[in-house]
Design a protein around this motif. Structure first.
Motif, PDB file in Angstrom:
ATOM      1  N   GLY A   1       0.782  -1.235   0.000  1.00  9.68           N
ATOM      2  CA  GLY A   1       0.000   0.000   0.000  1.00  9.68           C
ATOM      3  C   GLY A   1       0.811   1.281   0.000  1.00  9.68           C
ATOM      4  O   GLY A   1       0.236   2.373  -0.033  1.00  9.68           O
ATOM      5  N   ALA A   2       2.151   1.187   0.056  1.00 11.48           N
ATOM      6  CA  ALA A   2       2.966   2.412   0.114  1.00 11.48           C
ATOM      7  C   ALA A   2       2.732   3.258  -1.137  1.00 11.48           C
ATOM      8  O   ALA A   2       2.691   2.740  -2.253  1.00 11.48           O
ATOM      9  N   ASP A   3       2.578   4.586  -0.938  1.00  6.63           N
ATOM     10  CA  ASP A   3       2.353   5.502  -2.059  1.00  6.63           C
ATOM     11  C   ASP A   3       3.667   6.013  -2.632  1.00  6.63           C
ATOM     12  O   ASP A   3       3.779   6.248  -3.831  1.00  6.63           O
ATOM     13  N   ILE A   4       4.654   6.244  -1.758  1.00  2.57           N
ATOM     14  CA  ILE A   4       5.953   6.783  -2.171  1.00  2.57           C
ATOM     15  C   ILE A   4       7.019   5.874  -1.573  1.00  2.57           C
ATOM     16  O   ILE A   4       6.978   5.571  -0.374  1.00  2.57           O
ATOM     17  N   VAL A   5       7.955   5.427  -2.402  1.00  4.08           N
ATOM     18  CA  VAL A   5       8.982   4.500  -1.918  1.00  4.08           C
ATOM     19  C   VAL A   5      10.356   5.099  -2.204  1.00  4.08           C
ATOM     20  O   VAL A   5      10.643   5.501  -3.336  1.00  4.08           O
ATOM     21  N   ILE A   6      11.172   5.149  -1.176  1.00  5.27           N
ATOM     22  CA  ILE A   6      12.517   5.738  -1.296  1.00  5.27           C
ATOM     23  C   ILE A   6      13.550   4.641  -1.107  1.00  5.27           C
ATOM     24  O   ILE A   6      13.510   3.913  -0.107  1.00  5.27           O
ATOM     25  N   ASP A   7      14.473   4.533  -2.069  1.00  2.00           N
ATOM     26  CA  ASP A   7      15.612   3.624  -1.921  1.00  2.00           C
ATOM     27  C   ASP A   7      16.639   4.337  -1.051  1.00  2.00           C
ATOM     28  O   ASP A   7      17.327   5.241  -1.519  1.00  2.00           O
ATOM     29  N   TYR A   8      16.724   3.917   0.225  1.00  2.85           N
ATOM     30  CA  TYR A   8      17.574   4.652   1.178  1.00  2.85           C
ATOM     31  C   TYR A   8      19.066   4.483   0.880  1.00  2.85           C
ATOM     32  O   TYR A   8      19.883   5.194   1.445  1.00  2.85           O
ATOM     33  N   HIS A   9      19.414   3.549  -0.011  1.00  8.74           N
ATOM     34  CA  HIS A   9      20.819   3.421  -0.425  1.00  8.74           C
ATOM     35  C   HIS A   9      21.196   4.514  -1.422  1.00  8.74           C
ATOM     36  O   HIS A   9      22.359   4.859  -1.570  1.00  8.74           O
ATOM     37  N   GLN A  10      20.173   5.036  -2.134  1.00 11.30           N
ATOM     38  CA  GLN A  10      20.430   6.001  -3.214  1.00 11.30           C
ATOM     39  C   GLN A  10      20.065   7.427  -2.831  1.00 11.30           C
ATOM     40  O   GLN A  10      20.687   8.377  -3.308  1.00 11.30           O
ATOM     41  N   ASN A  11      19.029   7.587  -2.005  1.00 15.35           N
ATOM     42  CA  ASN A  11      18.498   8.921  -1.702  1.00 15.35           C
ATOM     43  C   ASN A  11      18.316   9.109  -0.204  1.00 15.35           C
ATOM     44  O   ASN A  11      17.949   8.170   0.495  1.00 15.35           O
ATOM     45  N   LYS A  12      18.523  10.358   0.233  1.00 15.53           N
ATOM     46  CA  LYS A  12      18.140  10.695   1.608  1.00 15.53           C
ATOM     47  C   LYS A  12      16.645  11.002   1.600  1.00 15.53           C
ATOM     48  O   LYS A  12      16.120  11.521   0.604  1.00 15.53           O
ATOM     49  N   ILE A  13      16.006  10.757   2.748  1.00 12.74           N
ATOM     50  CA  ILE A  13      14.563  11.065   2.797  1.00 12.74           C
ATOM     51  C   ILE A  13      14.335  12.565   2.592  1.00 12.74           C
ATOM     52  O   ILE A  13      13.330  12.977   2.023  1.00 12.74           O
ATOM     53  N   THR A  14      15.314  13.394   3.012  1.00  4.41           N
ATOM     54  CA  THR A  14      15.180  14.857   2.846  1.00  4.41           C
ATOM     55  C   THR A  14      15.259  15.268   1.374  1.00  4.41           C
ATOM     56  O   THR A  14      14.845  16.368   1.020  1.00  4.41           O
ATOM     57  N   ASP A  15      15.796  14.402   0.498  1.00  2.04           N
ATOM     58  CA  ASP A  15      15.822  14.715  -0.948  1.00  2.04           C
ATOM     59  C   ASP A  15      14.423  14.577  -1.551  1.00  2.04           C
ATOM     60  O   ASP A  15      14.156  15.111  -2.627  1.00  2.04           O
ATOM     61  N   VAL A  16      13.564  13.814  -0.896  1.00  2.00           N
ATOM     62  CA  VAL A  16      12.287  13.433  -1.508  1.00  2.00           C
ATOM     63  C   VAL A  16      11.078  14.010  -0.760  1.00  2.00           C
ATOM     64  O   VAL A  16      10.083  14.385  -1.377  1.00  2.00           O
TER      65      VAL A  16
END
Ligand SMILES: NC(=O)c1ccc[n+]([C@@H]2O[C@H](COP(=O)([O-])OP(=O)(O)OC[C@H]3O[C@@H](n4cnc5c(N)ncnc54)[C@H](OP(=O)(O)O)[C@@H]3O)[C@@H](O)[C@H]2O)c1
Length: 310
Positions: A190-205
């Motif tokens: 059910g996740a709407d937004i998924v961040i690959d934490y190896h590639q991006n910081k959560i603050t980037d998204v």
């Protein structure tokens, strides 16, 4: 009875399966003949000795805090459960250290029990109590409701998989973090937004979020994406005084076992609104319990690790 035990704090090598006396039940307890238990990270943290500040356990120690099984005896004050009931629970953590759930028989207080739905297997039921109750209680502390924008860190883990689904049931917009190979998995939950934490910081998204459920120890990252009135609950480590002084609300959460809330999760499972995910299953043998701990300690189980008992 057969139980997985430790006689010293240390690595997974300390775990062994041997004989122990069946626990005696108090008046407000039932005895559960366990069919399955599950592994949580607290198990290997406790095995390493990290619970010594909270509990003065005596060896041999039996770890484990999830059980699903059948009641074989009830105390004189037990009102709502009877011999033969199929149940599941996150039992209390007892001071003697000998009452964990890596055992054929487990004593559980009545108020921690819920009936296992007939269409949910013992393995599935054993995967839910500790992780599922943590997810439910922490989302409630965050006051997640329709329209809340919430980040759930570690969406592919035991707590994360329940938290994503429960937050969607509550009507939230859910962002989560996961390794790339788990993105389809967390989207399916059910996740709407998924961040690959190896590639991006959560603050980037993400920015201006209402709530953060921190399951990975990134309190500063969580605070950085919260709006000024936002709330953060962490379950991994105590926040520092600087973090507690932030404009946003910061809470350290610790699960309180609760049979009524577990019954609610059981209803969601039974109706198909909530699903559990089993990463792997092991037997209650010395090799099995050691392998299960090593898998959990990898930090990359996808879902829950189950121990079949009987
Ligand atoms: N205070 C309490 O009452 C309480 C209750 C329950 C749990 N906890 C704690 O909460 C934590 C999580 O528990 P859990 O049962 O969910 O653990 P878990 O099932 O072992 O979590 C494994 C998952 O963590 C993900 N992960 C690892 N590092 C990550 C990172 N840096 N960012 C995002 N995801 C990451 C992995 O995803 P990928 O493979 O996709 O990377 C994996 O799917 C543990 O520290 C546990 O002790 C506390």
């Amino acid at each position: 009875m057969k139980a997985a035990q430790i006689n010293n704090y240390g690595s997974a090598d300390e775990l062994f399966v041997g004989e122990l006396a069946v626990p005696e039940i108090a008046n407000d307890e039932v005895l559960v003949h366990a069919k399955a238990t599950s592994i949580n990270p607290i198990d290997w943290k406790a095995r390493e000795g990290l619970m010594q500040k909270m509990f003065a356990w005596q060896f041999p120690v039996v770890l484990g805090w999830d059980v699903a099984g059948i009641i074989t005896a009830v105390g004189s004050e037990v009102k709502d459960f009877k011999v033969g009931d199929a149940v599941f629970a996150r039992p209390d953590i007892y001071n003697d250290g000998r009452r964990g759930t890596y055992a054929q028989y487990v004593a559980v207080k009545e108020d921690k029990l819920a009936l296992k739905p007939a269409n949910v297997s013992f393995a599935e039921a054993a995967s839910v109590p500790l992780a599922g109750l943590t997810a439910l209680q922490m989302l409630n502390k965050l006051q997640v409701t329709a329209g809340t924008k919430v980040l759930i860190q570690g969406g592919a883990g035991g707590v994360g998989l329940f938290a994503i689904q429960l937050a969607k049931i509550m009507g939230a917009t859910v962002a989560t973090t996961a390794s790339a190979h788990n993105h389809d998995f967390v989207r399916a939950l059910g996740a709407d937004i998924v961040i690959d934490y190896h590639q991006n910081k959560i603050t980037d998204v993400l920015a201006d979020y209402d709530a953060v459920f921190d399951t990975v120890g990134d309190i500063d990252g969580g605070l950085a994406i919260l709006q000024p009135e936002g709330k953060l609950v962490t379950i991994t480590k105590q926040p520092t005084s600087e973090q507690l002084a932030a404009a946003q609300t910061v809470i350290y959460g610790w699960l309180q076992p609760n049979g009524k809330e577990l019954a609610y999760l059981g209803e969601l499972l039974s109706s198909g609104q909530l699903k559990t995910v089993i990463d792997s299953t092991f037997d209650l043998t010395t090799a099995g319990i050691q392998a299960a701990h090593r898998k959990s300690e990898s930090h990359h189980a996808r879902g829950k690790i189950i121990i079949n008992i009987d």
